[in-house]
Design an enzyme around this catalytic site. Structure first.
Site, PDB file in Angstrom:
ATOM      1  N   ASP A  47       0.672  -1.082  -0.073  1.00  0.00           N
ATOM      2  CA  ASP A  47      -0.004  -0.047  -0.101  1.00  0.00           C
ATOM      3  C   ASP A  47       0.867   0.810   0.032  1.00  0.00           C
ATOM      4  OD1 ASP A  47       0.746  -0.463   2.597  1.00  0.00           O
ATOM      5  OD2 ASP A  47      -0.697   0.628   3.367  1.00  0.00           O
ATOM      6  N   GLU A  48       0.618   2.124  -0.274  1.00  0.00           N
ATOM      7  CA  GLU A  48       0.660   3.668  -0.219  1.00  0.00           C
ATOM      8  C   GLU A  48       2.705   3.905  -0.570  1.00  0.00           C
ATOM      9  OE1 GLU A  48       0.089   4.890   3.390  1.00  0.00           O
ATOM     10  OE2 GLU A  48      -1.909   5.663   3.173  1.00  0.00           O
ATOM     11  N   VAL A  49       2.927   3.085  -1.925  1.00  0.00           N
ATOM     12  CA  VAL A  49       3.703   3.180  -2.930  1.00  0.00           C
ATOM     13  C   VAL A  49       4.262   4.463  -2.783  1.00  0.00           C
ATOM     14  CG1 VAL A  49       5.448   2.088  -4.501  1.00  0.00           C
ATOM     15  CG2 VAL A  49       3.497   1.120  -3.467  1.00  0.00           C
TER      16      VAL A  49
END
Length: 482
Positions: free
Chosen positions: A151-153
């Site tokens: 997530d949230e790269v």
């Protein structure tokens, strides 16, 4: 609103161990309570609390000891004895701060300034991930499912190697993301073909079904769609799940929240906020087509927003919220029956902390592990956020007779400043008394470093202005003595 109970599938409680890792004895008490409240699995995010070995030993926490191999195994055995499946979570793309913060691994960052995102272009990066997952899987004998994060790269595509890769025609950041995740998932399947793989969904939300179909992820992963808000958009969420299904990703998970998603520095959760989130998820579950195979829901309890952020609510203060949310999933609503079950089980008159004397019952502490710490947290939080204390240096008397102008020039009125000093002294003594009691209880359940961090983050900013007033008073009195 009346909803159907959560359909078949796991109800996982998320243990975020990258902040305030419970001592093992307390962890076992929590696991037993989770089982009694209706959970049937744990999603365990170890981060630096895992006992990595060999070249990976530098990933272990330094503020407090990581769990030992024996402790990790005993936690699993205890959970299994209570009917809970343990699913480990290993971040493999974004939120890798605990790995990439180390100087020897900093070359594996996507950009030098973003220590959370791994570059997808280095073979040594992939081998690092494989070794991390290998050590985790091998210390979880019989593990059926692994969560690979992703997530949230942040800033993906901003690194120089990514810019070069993207300079080729028709290549996109979406493809860059998918190619890396497919490599990671493929490596897991090659080594452990019987393990199911979960990943966070947020980086795929804007992708078309065609892009997802072409990615190679179909048959490899099960997306876990997360939304922690009380006003979750049911129609949009259903549409997203149906899109994943149409792309061939029909096995999906949901992720709600019982704590750690209101504000980065919240001390005490609002149960009502989290109940509303779960009620929306029940509506989603009731609205998806039969083709969407909901595998379960993870009730997340974030302890930090990321490895370097401050602590969110500690687990004891969030147990009423967790209990209420689980009952809501089991019964379809937080009915009078659900509320009665929670309050009787925990020995409290209400699931909300703003109700006066919420803990003032004679129930045994064994009903509510960490009850005393929860009580002290609520009391101290209320004290620290009272207007009289938080805005003491802005009240009429301090502003009028003991302002920075007066203190700098030692021009003070003794009668009024003595009253100011007396009040500040009383407030500080009250705070200190509460802090000492809280610290004594907190170190029983958490490492000493957790208590130190919590006090420094929440108490020191409030106490410091009062302490400065005391010090300036002493200096002014000394200066004006005849």
């Amino acid at each position: 609103m009346n909803n159907a109970p959560w359909p078949k599938g796991k109800k996982l409680v998320h243990l975020d161990l990258k902040g305030a890792p419970p001592r093992v004895g307390y962890l076992h008490k929590l696991i037993e309570l989770f089982s009694q409240l209706g959970a049937d699995g744990l999603l365990v995010e170890y981060e630096d609390m895992f006992p990595y070995e060999g070249d990976l030993k530098l990933l272990q926490a330094t503020q407090h000891p990581a769990y030992s191999r024996e402790e990790v195994l005993s936690m699993q055995e205890f959970a299994k004895s209570k009917g809970l499946e343990v699913i480990p979570l290993v971040q493999t793309f974004g939120h890798m701060e605990f790995v990439l913060k180390h100087g020897s691994l900093s070359s594996l960052r996507e950009t030098a300034s973003c220590i959370g995102t791994l570059t997808p272009h280095r073979e040594e990066g992939l081998q690092l991930l494989i070794e991390m997952m290998k050590q985790v899987v091998e210390l979880h004998p019989g593990v059926k499912t692994l969560h690979i994060g992703a997530d949230e790269v942040y800033l993906l595509g901003e690194g120089e190697e990514s810019k070069l890769w993207l300079s080729s025609p028709e290549r996109t950041v979406e493809q860059l993301f998918l190619s890396h995740v497919t490599k990671v998932a493929g490596a897991v399947k090659a080594k452990w073909p019987n393990i199911s793989i979960i990943m966070w969904d947020d980086m795929m939300r804007e992708m078309s079904p065609e892009t997802l179909k072409a990615s190679g992820l179909v048959g490899l992963v099960q997306p876990m769609l997360w939304d922690y808000t009380p006003n979750l958009d049911v129609e949009k969420t259903v549409s997203l799940l149906e899109k994943y299904c149409s792309a061939g990703l029909s096995d999906v998970w949901a992720a709600s929240s019982f704590k750690g998603s209101t504000c980065v520095h919240t001390c005490v959760p609002s149960t009502q906020r989290h109940l509303e989130n779960h009620e929306r998820w029940l509506q989603v579950a009731a609205s998806v087509s039969a083709a969407v195979h909901l595998q379960g829901i993870a009730l997340t309890g974030w302890q930090r927003y990321d490895h370097l952020s401050v602590l969110c609510e500690l687990m004891p203060a969030a147990l009423p919220s967790l209990a209420a949310c689980l009952q809501t999933l089991i019964l379809g609503q937080f009915s009078a029956e659900a509320q009665r079950h929670v309050t009787e089980r925990l020995g409290i008159p209400s699931v909300e902390y703003f109700v006066p004397c919420v803990f003032r019952t004679s129930a045994d502490d064994s009903l509510f592990p960490g009850r005393r710490l929860a009580e002290l947290t609520v009391e101290l939080n209320a004290l620290l956020n009272s207007d009289d204390i938080r805005f003491f240096d802005n009240n009429m008397y301090v502003r009028g007779w003991f302002s920075p102008f007066h203190r700098q020039r030692k021009m003070v009125t003794s009668l009024i400043t003595r009253q100011i000093h007396s009040q500040a002294s009383t407030y500080l003594a009250t705070i200190q008394e509460k802090v000492e009691a809280l610290k004594e209880e907190m170190v029983r359940l958490y490492p000493d470093s957790t208590a130190e961090e919590w006090i420094e983050e929440h108490v020191s900013p409030v106490a410091a202005p009062l302490q400065r007033i005391m010090e300036d008073f002493s200096a002014c009195v000394t200066e004006t003595q005849p």
